[in-house]
Design an enzyme around this catalytic site. Structure first.
Site, PDB file in Angstrom:
ATOM      1  N   LEU A 262      84.989  58.112  -8.582  1.00  0.00           N
ATOM      2  CA  LEU A 262      85.858  57.290  -9.420  1.00  0.00           C
ATOM      3  C   LEU A 262      85.290  55.876  -9.412  1.00  0.00           C
ATOM      4  O   LEU A 262      84.748  55.426  -8.395  1.00  0.00           O
ATOM      5  CB  LEU A 262      87.293  57.265  -8.884  1.00  0.00           C
ATOM      6  CG  LEU A 262      88.111  58.560  -8.976  1.00  0.00           C
ATOM      7  CD1 LEU A 262      89.478  58.358  -8.322  1.00  0.00           C
ATOM      8  CD2 LEU A 262      88.280  59.007 -10.422  1.00  0.00           C
ATOM      9  N   ASP A 263      85.404  55.170 -10.533  1.00  0.00           N
ATOM     10  CA  ASP A 263      84.979  53.778 -10.582  1.00  0.00           C
ATOM     11  C   ASP A 263      85.661  52.987  -9.466  1.00  0.00           C
ATOM     12  O   ASP A 263      86.791  53.286  -9.072  1.00  0.00           O
ATOM     13  CB  ASP A 263      85.355  53.143 -11.924  1.00  0.00           C
ATOM     14  CG  ASP A 263      84.477  53.616 -13.066  1.00  0.00           C
ATOM     15  OD1 ASP A 263      83.443  54.251 -12.799  1.00  0.00           O
ATOM     16  OD2 ASP A 263      84.847  53.351 -14.228  1.00  0.00           O
ATOM     17  N   CYS A 264      84.985  51.957  -8.998  1.00  0.00           N
ATOM     18  CA  CYS A 264      85.532  51.116  -7.935  1.00  0.00           C
ATOM     19  C   CYS A 264      86.943  50.640  -8.260  1.00  0.00           C
ATOM     20  O   CYS A 264      87.837  50.661  -7.406  1.00  0.00           O
ATOM     21  CB  CYS A 264      84.609  49.923  -7.709  1.00  0.00           C
ATOM     22  SG  CYS A 264      85.144  48.770  -6.430  1.00  0.00           S
TER      23      CYS A 264
END
Length: 221
Positions: free
Chosen positions: A68-70
């Site tokens: 998942l994106d940061c």
């Protein structure tokens, strides 16, 4: 020589929160990732703290399956054996894994449901941005309105492909960027504490039983 970029380097300040394990068994670990924490360590100095390093400190056998994106929070799955890792990788690659996200968008969507079918590729001059481009990879997202306020729309997003930044790019293309998006709507989002995007559900086949299982975590916004 590094790639050119006009996107300001972000200050990495990961949250000091305990692991939130939603489910664990002999084959898989399912967590609710907090926003602001990298899934895996970054390449630059000071970005070694990540979800998988924290998880491996508590569960040494945790193996990466997807990311998942940061700035995105929510449901993420890890494997505990190489066999489970390979099986789950195929679930994602063959699009048998199904995900939904909750997002807050700037402005009001007029329609209640819709789909966005626009190809996405790298924006080489503004990395790590992606953008809609004719020579990009196919990308399809369904959206459904949950609620509206005076200046926002809450939606449930269902991606049918897994392109980098797909939901962020598609919502921008729709004219309603995600609230708090410092990359795609920095002039409108600086006042918000985080990107308002959360991985709400994940459904796939269990690597041990072969049965379809589902996991969920409510959005914190």
């Amino acid at each position: 020589m590094s790639e050119p970029s006009l996107i300001p380097d972000f200050a990495y300040d990961p949250p000091d929160t305990p692991l939130h394990i939603l489910h664990e068994d002999a084959a898989i670990l399912v967590l609710d990732k907090p926003a602001g924490l990298l899934t895996v360590p970054g390449k630059l100095e000071g970005r070694q703290d990540s979800l998988i390093t924290r998880l491996q400190a508590a569960r040494w056998d945790a193996l990466l399956v997807h990311r998942l994106d940061c700035d995105t929070s929510g449901v993420i799955i890890f494997a505990r054996t190489k066999q489970a890792q390979g099986f789950l990788g195929q679930e994602f690659e063959q699009r048998r894994a199904q995900k939904t996200y909750i997002a807050r968008l700037h402005g009001q969507l007029v329609e209640d449901t819709g789909s966005i079918d626009l190809p996405i590729g790298s924006d080489w001059d503004y990395r790590p941005r992606q953008k809609v481009r004719p020579d990009g990879k196919p990308a399809l997202t369904d959206w459904q309105v949950i609620d509206r306020s005076a200046d926002e729309t809450r939606v449930r997003l269902t991606p049918h492909t897994g392109r980098s930044h797909q939901l962020r790019v598609h919502m921008l293309a729709l004219g309603h960027p995600i609230v708090g998006d410092q990359i795609y709507a920095p002039d409108r989002s600086a006042q918000y504490p985080r990107l308002m995007l959360h991985a709400e559900t994940l459904s796939l086949h269990h690597p041990a039983s072969g049965q379809r299982v589902s996991f969920s975590a409510p959005p914190p916004f």
